[in-house]
Design an enzyme around this catalytic site. Sequence first.
Site, PDB file in Angstrom:
ATOM      1  CB  SER A  29      -0.512 -11.395  -7.234  1.00 36.19           C
ATOM      2  OG  SER A  29       0.666 -12.116  -7.518  1.00 36.19           O
ATOM      3  CE1 TYR A  59       1.313 -11.072  -1.859  1.00 36.84           C
ATOM      4  CE2 TYR A  59       2.086 -12.336  -3.753  1.00 36.84           C
ATOM      5  CZ  TYR A  59       1.715 -11.132  -3.187  1.00 36.84           C
ATOM      6  OH  TYR A  59       1.734  -9.980  -3.951  1.00 36.84           O
TER       7      TYR A  59
HETATM    8  N1  LIG Z   1       6.037  -6.298  -6.371  1.00 33.91           N
HETATM    9  C1  LIG Z   1       5.416  -7.177  -7.130  1.00 33.91           C
HETATM   10  O1  LIG Z   1       6.021  -7.844  -7.988  1.00 33.91           O
HETATM   11  C2  LIG Z   1       3.939  -7.387  -6.961  1.00 33.91           C
HETATM   12  C3  LIG Z   1       3.300  -8.248  -7.863  1.00 33.91           C
HETATM   13  C4  LIG Z   1       1.934  -8.460  -7.745  1.00 33.91           C
HETATM   14  C5  LIG Z   1       1.222  -7.792  -6.768  1.00 33.91           C
HETATM   15  N2  LIG Z   1       1.874  -6.956  -5.892  1.00 33.91           N
HETATM   16  C6  LIG Z   1       1.047  -6.275  -4.906  1.00 33.91           C
HETATM   17  O2  LIG Z   1       1.185  -4.879  -5.088  1.00 33.91           O
HETATM   18  C7  LIG Z   1       0.880  -4.213  -3.861  1.00 33.91           C
HETATM   19  C8  LIG Z   1       2.005  -3.253  -3.513  1.00 33.91           C
HETATM   20  O3  LIG Z   1       3.154  -4.028  -3.166  1.00 33.91           O
HETATM   21  P1  LIG Z   1       4.639  -3.591  -3.483  1.00 33.91           P
HETATM   22  O4  LIG Z   1       5.240  -4.601  -4.396  1.00 33.91           O
HETATM   23  O5  LIG Z   1       4.698  -2.129  -3.871  1.00 33.91           O
HETATM   24  O6  LIG Z   1       5.328  -3.887  -2.083  1.00 33.91           O
HETATM   25  P2  LIG Z   1       5.770  -2.922  -0.920  1.00 33.91           P
HETATM   26  O7  LIG Z   1       6.174  -3.829   0.189  1.00 33.91           O
HETATM   27  O8  LIG Z   1       6.762  -1.939  -1.442  1.00 33.91           O
HETATM   28  O9  LIG Z   1       4.425  -2.147  -0.562  1.00 33.91           O
HETATM   29  C9  LIG Z   1       3.449  -2.685   0.288  1.00 33.91           C
HETATM   30  C10 LIG Z   1       2.813  -1.524   1.008  1.00 33.91           C
HETATM   31  O10 LIG Z   1       1.809  -2.040   1.893  1.00 33.91           O
HETATM   32  C11 LIG Z   1       1.883  -1.295   3.085  1.00 33.91           C
HETATM   33  N3  LIG Z   1       1.329  -2.052   4.199  1.00 33.91           N
HETATM   34  C12 LIG Z   1       1.682  -3.300   4.607  1.00 33.91           C
HETATM   35  N4  LIG Z   1       0.979  -3.654   5.693  1.00 33.91           N
HETATM   36  C13 LIG Z   1       0.147  -2.621   5.977  1.00 33.91           C
HETATM   37  C14 LIG Z   1      -0.825  -2.384   6.984  1.00 33.91           C
HETATM   38  N5  LIG Z   1      -1.145  -3.328   7.911  1.00 33.91           N
HETATM   39  N6  LIG Z   1      -1.454  -1.197   6.987  1.00 33.91           N
HETATM   40  C15 LIG Z   1      -1.169  -0.266   6.049  1.00 33.91           C
HETATM   41  N7  LIG Z   1      -0.277  -0.433   5.061  1.00 33.91           N
HETATM   42  C16 LIG Z   1       0.382  -1.591   5.025  1.00 33.91           C
HETATM   43  C17 LIG Z   1       3.371  -1.028   3.283  1.00 33.91           C
HETATM   44  O11 LIG Z   1       3.570   0.058   4.156  1.00 33.91           O
HETATM   45  C18 LIG Z   1       3.815  -0.740   1.868  1.00 33.91           C
HETATM   46  O12 LIG Z   1       3.676   0.625   1.550  1.00 33.91           O
HETATM   47  C19 LIG Z   1       0.670  -5.333  -2.823  1.00 33.91           C
HETATM   48  O13 LIG Z   1      -0.704  -5.608  -2.717  1.00 33.91           O
HETATM   49  C20 LIG Z   1       1.404  -6.498  -3.458  1.00 33.91           C
HETATM   50  O14 LIG Z   1       0.937  -7.721  -2.932  1.00 33.91           O
HETATM   51  C21 LIG Z   1       3.210  -6.736  -5.978  1.00 33.91           C
END
Ligand SMILES: NC(=O)c1ccc[n+]([C@@H]2O[C@H](COP(=O)([O-])OP(=O)(O)OC[C@H]3O[C@@H](n4cnc5c(N)ncnc54)[C@H](O)[C@@H]3O)[C@@H](O)[C@H]2O)c1
Length: 216
Positions: free
Chosen positions: A100, A113
């Site tokens: 991130s 985070y």
């Molecule tokens: N959205 C953003 O702006 C952003 C930016 C940088 C990084 N990220 C990273 O991208 C990745 C995806 O996040 P997102 O934004 O799509 O959010 P999101 O909340 O839509 O997706 C997160 C996913 O993780 C799964 N998850 C959470 N805990 C879990 C567990 N214990 N076991 C199995 N699955 C689990 C959830 O079911 C969900 O599908 C994450 O690693 C997040 O930190 C997101």
Amino acid sequence: MLEKASLEKAKTEVNNAYGKCDILINGAGGNHPLGTTSNPFFQLEDLENTTEGFKSFFDLDPKGIEFTFNLNFLGTLLPTQVFAKDMVGRNGCSVLNISSMNAYTPLTKIPAYSGAKAAVSNFTQWLAVHFSKVGIRVNAIAPGFFLTDQNRALLTNPDGSATQRGEQIIGQTPMGRYGTPQDLVSTVNWLCDDGAAFITGIVVPIDGGFSAYSGV
Ligand SMILES: NC(=O)c1ccc[n+]([C@@H]2O[C@H](COP(=O)([O-])OP(=O)(O)OC[C@H]3O[C@@H](n4cnc5c(N)ncnc54)[C@H](O)[C@@H]3O)[C@@H](O)[C@H]2O)c1
């Protein structure tokens, strides 16, 4: 995802349906409210603030920190322990982690985070070196800001307008918008493809210029 038995079960299902695993994308991640401060900056009066739900740095709950580190860091390490066993000693296999922007410079309010994603970037380099002799490449992407379930409530109001934090983020993103899933696809394909056979241990920002911009 944090339970090895459950991961082993998932691996068996993948193996039965598709054979050995060649690519692992460690996508799960997120934050926890108990690891988040209410304000971006600590103020003297925060020491006296008794408002229900208010959290200063001194109120951060180890449970929230632990949850966030487990989800992001252990949630990257444990699936790799299970799925990368299929990859050892074969060619063309790779692991892709999700870091991130917080890993480079922490965003206000979310120390757990930010620290956990910094750990993911660091682990990406460590693992790339560790697996370098057995044919497994390890890289990461560092997305900027994408509107998803994880951050929708922080960045948008119920009527769809931007929160102050949402406005700040778009203001700090030179391209002036959130990312879309499509923005990730070519980099993910590139890093997982044999065309990247000599690339391991890198973290690629996909951020509309966020990390390049000083704000001035
Ligand atoms: N959205 C953003 O702006 C952003 C930016 C940088 C990084 N990220 C990273 O991208 C990745 C995806 O996040 P997102 O934004 O799509 O959010 P999101 O909340 O839509 O997706 C997160 C996913 O993780 C799964 N998850 C959470 N805990 C879990 C567990 N214990 N076991 C199995 N699955 C689990 C959830 O079911 C969900 O599908 C994450 O690693 C997040 O930190 C997101």
